[in-house]
Design an enzyme around this catalytic site. Structure first.
Site, mmCIF file in Angstrom:
data_model
loop_
_atom_site.group_PDB
_atom_site.id
_atom_site.type_symbol
_atom_site.label_atom_id
_atom_site.label_comp_id
_atom_site.label_asym_id
_atom_site.label_seq_id
_atom_site.Cartn_x
_atom_site.Cartn_y
_atom_site.Cartn_z
ATOM 1 N N ASP A 178 -2.713 -6.145 -12.643
ATOM 2 C CA ASP A 178 -2.788 -5.612 -11.280
ATOM 3 C C ASP A 178 -4.270 -5.336 -10.974
ATOM 4 O O ASP A 178 -5.116 -5.428 -11.867
ATOM 5 C CB ASP A 178 -1.959 -4.313 -11.247
ATOM 6 C CG ASP A 178 -1.625 -3.880 -9.823
ATOM 7 O OD1 ASP A 178 -2.029 -4.565 -8.871
ATOM 8 O OD2 ASP A 178 -0.956 -2.842 -9.677
ATOM 9 N N ASP A 228 1.502 -4.681 -2.532
ATOM 10 C CA ASP A 228 2.105 -3.392 -2.209
ATOM 11 C C ASP A 228 2.712 -3.397 -0.816
ATOM 12 O O ASP A 228 2.121 -2.901 0.144
ATOM 13 C CB ASP A 228 1.056 -2.283 -2.358
ATOM 14 C CG ASP A 228 0.548 -2.214 -3.792
ATOM 15 O OD1 ASP A 228 1.218 -2.784 -4.671
ATOM 16 O OD2 ASP A 228 -0.487 -1.595 -4.029
#
Lengths: 530, 850
Positions: free
Chosen positions: B486, B561
């Site tokens: 990430d 996200d």
């Protein structure tokens, strides 16, 4: 294709009462209770009655019945279930998708008959462990249940005490009420002459102040006249007035000559005497040339900006910020007069000084005031006492009517608190009141919820407590806590966790939860039957 | 410490539920974009100097001169194998070398000879071999036209927007704003090399539909950008991104596809610097005769060179194989990775993991991977475990392994600056950190606080990083632990636009030059680590958030996200479709939505949609209430269970699609136009999609929906509802009434779809289970079987057969006679759709396989 499979089951009956082997022939995965539906020499009828199939299609690893009943021993039907006998432990069903998946599910290893998985029969061991733990639980329950009886008795006594006390207090309340009424009369009698005397005194002072005020106004008028009369010719002219734009009657952009003339009563100029009537019209607006430069107070948007920003931080992460927040909250309060610009404050003060302060009361008035004060104090004292009695009554009413369980066995928890320390926090449960959390090494306490209600399932509502409306979470709900109660000899907070952000779960043991042990005995025996 | 903490919190935790646009640049705020966009179409100042032309067997070179400043450029033109043309433009004599993107192409693309057809003082005409294709190089002004017969397929610099800011000394000429320094908010970019932007325009006659250039939260069909900002390609960690706009997101693939009913072409702009893409069209808002339409595209990059691959199709599948021949295909994932993934920020401790795992068994829902986010580490030090919450990771992993399940743990590229942290010390002592402009180790703020960023552009750094995944290096890891990268844009909480300063230094290059490559390299090194730890036997699984062209070779990506909103569910379709078109097939969106909390209806619909997208993972933000599938009442648990079970039953089909994508570069999740390129009704569809060729999915993405209208393509074709087996004709809009349990999915008539309808608790439990074939007349289909997790398929250990049904005979042909693999699976059932009941059925066995 696989043929239908039979197994010989060795059933161990009566674990405690010796071992006897019995052969019961039935297709793999069929529980004893359904044995009669699977007869080898007859066509098989799906258990939902939907279809008849030849018996050799039972457990042939192909799903024929909608309800999965033709494949109790294979994984062919998506909705089938497999019965493990689990001799020595508890029998059970597993979804047929777990047959031969390489994972041991039945402790008797019967689910993995063709997967190559190396399973150990663990039923005896599991059975022994379960019995031990049930035994232990039974013992705890037994002792706990005895303690519970005491708790019930205590609660009963406590309730009676409270009811008696309630009656007492109700009685004494009458006394207090009477006393308050009596003292009220005394107070009012003393206050009347006090009031009159004070008004007299005040009136005299007001009169005196008016005289001073008038003189001051006169002096200011003269001063302003001199200030306005720029060329000192003894007259205030239209031109001289125009230099004071604040006097513009309609407060628009331009202060015109006509408007100025209007202020002067229609003439071009006025002398000191005629200025009298002009002064009345302009004195509210007039700004002395000496003060004109003083800067106006400027509101900074800074506080507002910082306030917005601070909302972005989860307050628990930045304890310092919390304090800032508090300060700013106060700043935001429009009623706070200390926020008004300091210049105005000093001006008012100056005015007060100019007019002087009120002279002290004369002795006679002061005596009346003292007497009235004494009566007031006595009255207030009596009233306070009455309020206390009222509170006491309310608390007693609440306690008497509170739901402390079917036999009030939880009453002993009232006004107690229980703590549990984790690596970071000290958790505190005060039953029927609130739950909180405090960092172990300093920092402020966080409310994890106040008493909500009993929240167990319908058949056992007193197994779960719910505490709600705790401190709000950043971008989340208000904190809340669920307390699971289990039977124990002692009253202890045993564990705490936060399974979901700001939703806490705690385990709490108490004898008050313990069930009558006889019901447990039956559980103990149940699993030994097949 | 407090003030800095406040700073990064302010960056990453805004109270509003929308992106803070002010944190990200518009074209106007990016000096080179503003400068370049100010240039309007006009006659190009560039002229081709034909006398400098050199034609060899493999390429043509030619100098270009800018008549305004006399700076010379070198044009290189290649005809590549597979119907592609490569156009490279660099300065003839740059002051210092300009960056050329390495490692993205899988090899130097093989060329084919160009031949000279004609030449005069106005230009030259070169033959591109096939189908009368030619390139015309016009000299004055310089432009390129690629022709086929009498049709112009594509023109370069036809609007005169070729621009090449040559490297210069600062005192050389007058300095414009933003050339040698620019500031954004409180950040200053020192720009020691001055202006270096490149730009080129492409005209696409007859084209109204262009696609690709992910990642943007926008429709499948790209919009014209005349009235706003261009589409931006600059890998950024965008907090709570907004939908339907051209803002940059986490990844960038500079590849655009152009399509009309006759032809599909592609443009691959190989440049890793910040890039903006303008699209304009003469049909925007107007109705014109088809033949007259055209679309103009303009690419602008901040540095590097112009290196463009023009893929000439002509079919969509041709473009996919052309692009795959340049950058490779989707990595072939382990079968388990195609199953369902359960993730949350965070599963709190080992006990939590155990109980969630048990929850799946209790509720009889299959899953393959459970995920751990950043909180599992010891203070955000990757490759470590929290000593209290995850004290015995191997025990936990063994527990999962006993259930044939796996775990993914996060490893981000920001490394906590802490002299007690082994990883940090090693990177620092080896000099592997990216440097700041003053030569020190670059430090930024991220999850652990102050962090360094390893220079993944270095091969030796990547090699070292890969070695850290060895079982004896990564303590507590086991073979069923996989990795999630990430924050690899890279995310720098206190950096400009939440990323790294462009004047940070990677050896000889600036971060400016390599920015969009960083995430690509992180995933590359991580995947290599997972391969190496097994001695090259096991296939890796690595999920990344940032990506670039070629990232498909290293694993999966997700759309970052997102939020628990219906619109975010909808956008997951075009976002993954756009990625599939440019090679990245293994795509998914966080099921349920990352930020905020979904309504039960939204959650169920998201599971139903996600079950039919390539990467199927539920994920949730730390601050949201728990949402494991069984927390919403038995009815909803059953709905979610059914969606997940549909996924598992279809795993044989999915797996075959992955194999196919791995072999061909064709997308798994496809827009309809890819299979029906001549049907204009399909060109802008992005609320439904195909999986492979044979399944059409129109997920329900509307709140309270009572029905959906799906377009079933293909005149003369038929489609079968996979639930009811009802037959529908193609080339029609079909209204389908829906309930909460409906997932509208159709099987194409003429296909055979293999399923395993014995759904078990994890994919590897289904290894030996039999197949059910769904045969929709009159069909062909394929079946691919291997061990599910190793590279042994590369050693020909697999089964690949074509199934066909003609003249009432279902037969199979071995597509790989030289391959060998033994399976215990068999075919237990054949479901024939659209046929009447047979009077007899005969089973013939020839050899080992029916």
């Amino acid at each position: 294709m696989m043929c239908c499979q039979y197994i010989l089951l060795l059933l161990l009956l009566g674990v405690s009462g010796g071992v006897s082997a019995v052969e019961v022939q039935r297709p793999r995965g069929v529980p004893l209770s359904k044995r009669q539906f699977y007869e080898e020499d007859k066509p098989f009828t799906c258990l939902d009655g939907s279809r008849n199939i030849p018996f050799d299609r039972v457990n042939d690893d192909y799903c024929d019945c909608q309800d999965g009943s033709d494949e109790p021993g294979t994984a062919a039907c998506p909705n089938g279930s497999f019965h493990c006998t689990n001799a020595g432990f508890r029998p059970g069903f597993i979804p047929s998708s777990r047959i031969n998946d390489g994972i041991c599910d039945c402790c008797d290893t019967t689910d993995e008959y063709n997967s190559g998985a190396a399973c150990q029969n663990t039923c005896r061991e599991l059975g022994r462990k379960e019995r031990e733990s049930l035994q232990k639980m039974a013992e705890i329950a037994k002792e706990g249940f005895l303690l519970k009886q005491q708790l019930i008795q205590e609660a009963k006594r406590g309730l009676e005490d409270k009811k008696a006390k309630y009656a007492d207090v109700q009685l004494s309340k009458n006394e207090f009420e009477k006393r308050v009424e009596a003292l009220r009369t005394v107070k009012e009698t003393a206050e009347q002459p006090e009031k009159e005397a004070k008004e007299r005194h005040l009136k005299a002072w007001e009169d005196q102040k008016a005289v001073i005020q008038m003189e001051k106004d006169k002096a200011r008028k003269a001063e302003v006249f001199l200030e306005l009369d720029d060329d000192a010719d003894g007259f205030v002219s239209v031109a001289e007035l125009l230099s004071h734009s604040e006097l513009d009657p309609d407060s628009d952009v331009s202060f015109t000559e006509a408007e100025a003339q209007g202020l002067l009563g229609g003439v071009d100029k006025v002398d000191a005497v005629a200025f009298e009537s002009v002064w009345i019209n302009i004195k509210e607006k007039y700004i002395s040339e000496a003060n004109a430069d003083s800067p106006a107070p400027v509101e900074t948007p800074l506080a507002e900006m910082r306030d917005n920003e601070s909302e972005q931080y989860p307050e628990e992460d930045i304890p310092d910020d919390e304090e800032d927040d508090d300060e700013e909250d106060e700043d935001d309060d429009p009623d706070d007069d200390y926020k008004s610009p300091p210049t105005m404050q000093t001006q008012e003060k100056k005015d007060d000084e100019d007019e002087g302060t009120m002279p002290p009361y004369d002795q006679e008035t002061q005596n009346l005031i003292d007497a009235a004060q004494k009566a007031r104090d006595a009255f207030d004292e009596a009233e306070r006492a009455l309020r206390e009695v009222d509170d006491q009554i309310k608390n007693l009413e609440k306690e008497i009517s509170f739901d402390f369980g079917p036999t009030a066995e939880f009453a002993y928890l009232y006004s107690q608190c229980y703590e549990l320390t984790s690596s970071e926090y000290i958790y505190r449960l005060c039953p029927f009141n609130r739950v909180s959390q405090k960092p172990k090494y300093g920092g402020s306490e966080t409310n994890l919820g106040t008493w909500g209600q009993w929240a167990g399932p319908e058949d056992n509502p007193y197994s779960i407590m719910k505490y709600e409306h705790g401190t709000g979470c950043w971008q989340g709900p208000n904190r809340s806590t669920t307390i699971k109660l289990t039977c124990g000899k002692e009253t202890v907070l045993t564990s705490t966790s936060e399974p979901s952000r700001c939703e806490y779960l705690m385990e709490f043991t108490s004898p008050a939860v313990c069930q009558e042990p006889s019901s447990l005995d039956s559980v103990l025996h149940e699993h030994e039957e097949l | 410490m407090a003030p800095v903490l406040v700073l990064w919190l302010a960056v990453c935790l805004s109270v509003t539920w929308a992106v803070d646009r002010g944190n990200f640049k518009t074209c106007d705020q990016s000096a080179f974009c503003k400068r370049q966009r100010a240039l309007k179409p006009a006659e190009s100042p560039y002229r081709a100097l034909l006398e400098t032309m050199e034609l060899t067997n493999t390429r043509l070179t030619l100098q270009l001169i800018n008549d305004n400043n006399k700076v010379r450029l070198l044009l290189e033109l290649y005809r590549l194998q597979g119907n592609m043309t490569r156009v490279k433009i660099n300065e003839l004599k740059p002051l210092k070398p300009r960056y050329e993107v390495p490692d993205v192409l899988i090899r130097e693309p093989p060329t084919e000879p160009l031949s000279l057809l004609s030449q005069d003082e106005n230009g030259v005409v070169l033959s591109l071999g096939a189908e009368s294709q030619r390139v015309i190089v016009s000299a004055r002004p310089f432009r390129l036209d690629i022709m086929e017969g009498r049709d112009v397929l594509m023109s370069l610099n036809s609007r005169g927007l070729l621009a090449f800011e040559h490297l210069r000394m600062q005192e050389e000429e007058k300095v414009e704003d933003g050339m040698w320094e620019e500031t954004f908010k409180s950040h200053s970019d020192s720009k020691p090399n001055g202006p270096s932007a490149v730009s080129l325009d492409f005209s696409l006659p007859g084209v109204e539909h262009v696609y690709g250039i992910p990642e943007h939260a926008d429709t499948l069909r790209l919009k014209t950008t005349d009235n706003g900002d261009p589409y931006r390609l600059y890998n950024l960690d965008v907090f709570q991104y907004e939908l339907y706009n051209p803002m940059a997101l986490y990844g960038a693939v500079p590849v655009m596809l152009a399509h009309n009913a006759q032809r599909t072409t592609g443009i691959f702009w190989l440049n890793a610097a910040e890039t903006w893409v303008d699209i304009s069209s003469n049909t925007a808002g107007k109705v014109l005769l088809h033949l007259l339409t055209f679309t103009d595209v303009r690419w602008i990059s901040e540095s590097g060179i112009i290196d463009v691959f023009i893929m000439l199709g002509p079919t969509p599948n041709d473009v996919f194989s052309q692009y795959a021949s340049l950058t490779g295909t989707q990595s072939f994932p382990p079968l388990a990775a195609v199953g369902y993934h359960q993730c949350r920020w965070n599963y709190n401790d080992q006990e939590d993991v155990t109980s969630v795992d048990a929850g799946f068994d209790e509720h009889d829902i299959p899953y393959d991977y459970i995920w751990l986010d950043i909180e599992h580490t010891d203070g955000k030090r990757y490759f470590t475990w929290d000593p209290h919450k995850f004290a015995t990771p191997k025990e936990m992993l063994q527990g999962l392994m006993d259930k044939k399940r796996k775990m993914v743990a996060i490893v981000d590229p920001h490394i906590k600056v802490d002299s007690n942290y082994k990883i940090h010390n090693e990177i620092r002592s080896r000099g592997f950190y990216i440097k700041n402009k003053d030569g020190g180790d670059y430090e930024g703020w991220c999850w652990p606080g102050s962090a360094g960023y390893p220079d993944f552009t270095r091969a030796d750094m990547r090699e070292w990083w890969a070695s850290m995944f060895a079982y004896d290096q990564y303590e507590g890891s086991m073979e069923n632990l996989y990795t999630w990268n990430d924050m690899n844009e890279p995310s720098v909480f206190n950096g400009p636009e939440v990323t790294m300063h462009k004047d940070a230094v990677h050896g000889a290059w600036e971060h400016r030059d390599v920015h969009n490559l960083y995430g690509f390299y992180v995933q590359m090194a991580t995947a290599e680590g997972l391969i190496q730890r097994s001695g090259g036997v096991e296939r890796p699984f690595v999920l990344t958030r940032a990506f670039f062209a070629g990232s498909q070779r290293y694993g999966a990506v997700w759309t970052g996200d997102n939020a628990a909103e219906w619109e975010h569910l909808k956008i997951s379709i075009p976002m993954c479709l756009s990625l599939g078109l440019v090679g990245i097939s293994f795509c998914g969106a966080d099921v349920g939505g990352f930020f905020k909390s979904p309504s039960t209806e939204l959650l169920v619909r998201w599971y139903q949609t996600g079950a039919y997208q390539p990467f199927f993972r539920a994920h949730a933000h730390l601050d949201t209430p728990r949402r494991e599938p069984w927390l919403f009442g038995p009815e909803n648990t059953a709905l979610i269970r059914e969606a997940v079970r549909q996924r598992y039953a279809l795993l044989p089909y999915w797996y075959q699609q992955f194999y196919h994508a791995h072999r061909t570069g064709q997308p798994i999740m496809r827009p309809l136009w890819v299979e029906y390129p001549q049907d204009p009704a399909t060109f802008a569809l992005d609320d439904e999609f195909l999986i492979g060729r044979d399944l059409l999915v129109h997920p329900v993405t509307e709140e309270g929906a009572r029905g959906v209208t799906a377009y079933l393509p293909g005149k003369g074709e038929v489609w079968f509802d996979v639930q009811t087996f009802q037959k529908h004709n193609g080339a029609q809009n079909l209204y389908i009434p829906v309930t909460m349990s409906s997932i509208p999915v159709f099987q194409r008539g003429g296909s055979i779809i293999p399923k395993k309808i014995r759904v078990r608790r994890a994919s590897s439990c289904m290894m030996h289970d039999p197949y059910t074939l769904y045969v929709a007349l009159n069909p062909q289909g394929k079946l691919y079987i291997d061990d599910g997790h190793t590279f042994n398929y590369e050693k020909k250990e697999f089964i690949h057969r074509r199934l066909s049904f003609t003249n009432n005979i279902l037969s199979s042909v071995n597509l790989a006679p030289d391959a060998q693999f033994t399976t215990q699976s068999w075919i237990e059932r054949i479901v024939i759709l659209g046929a009447s009941k047979p009077s007899t059925v005969t089973l013939k066995t020839a050899g080992e396989w029916p």
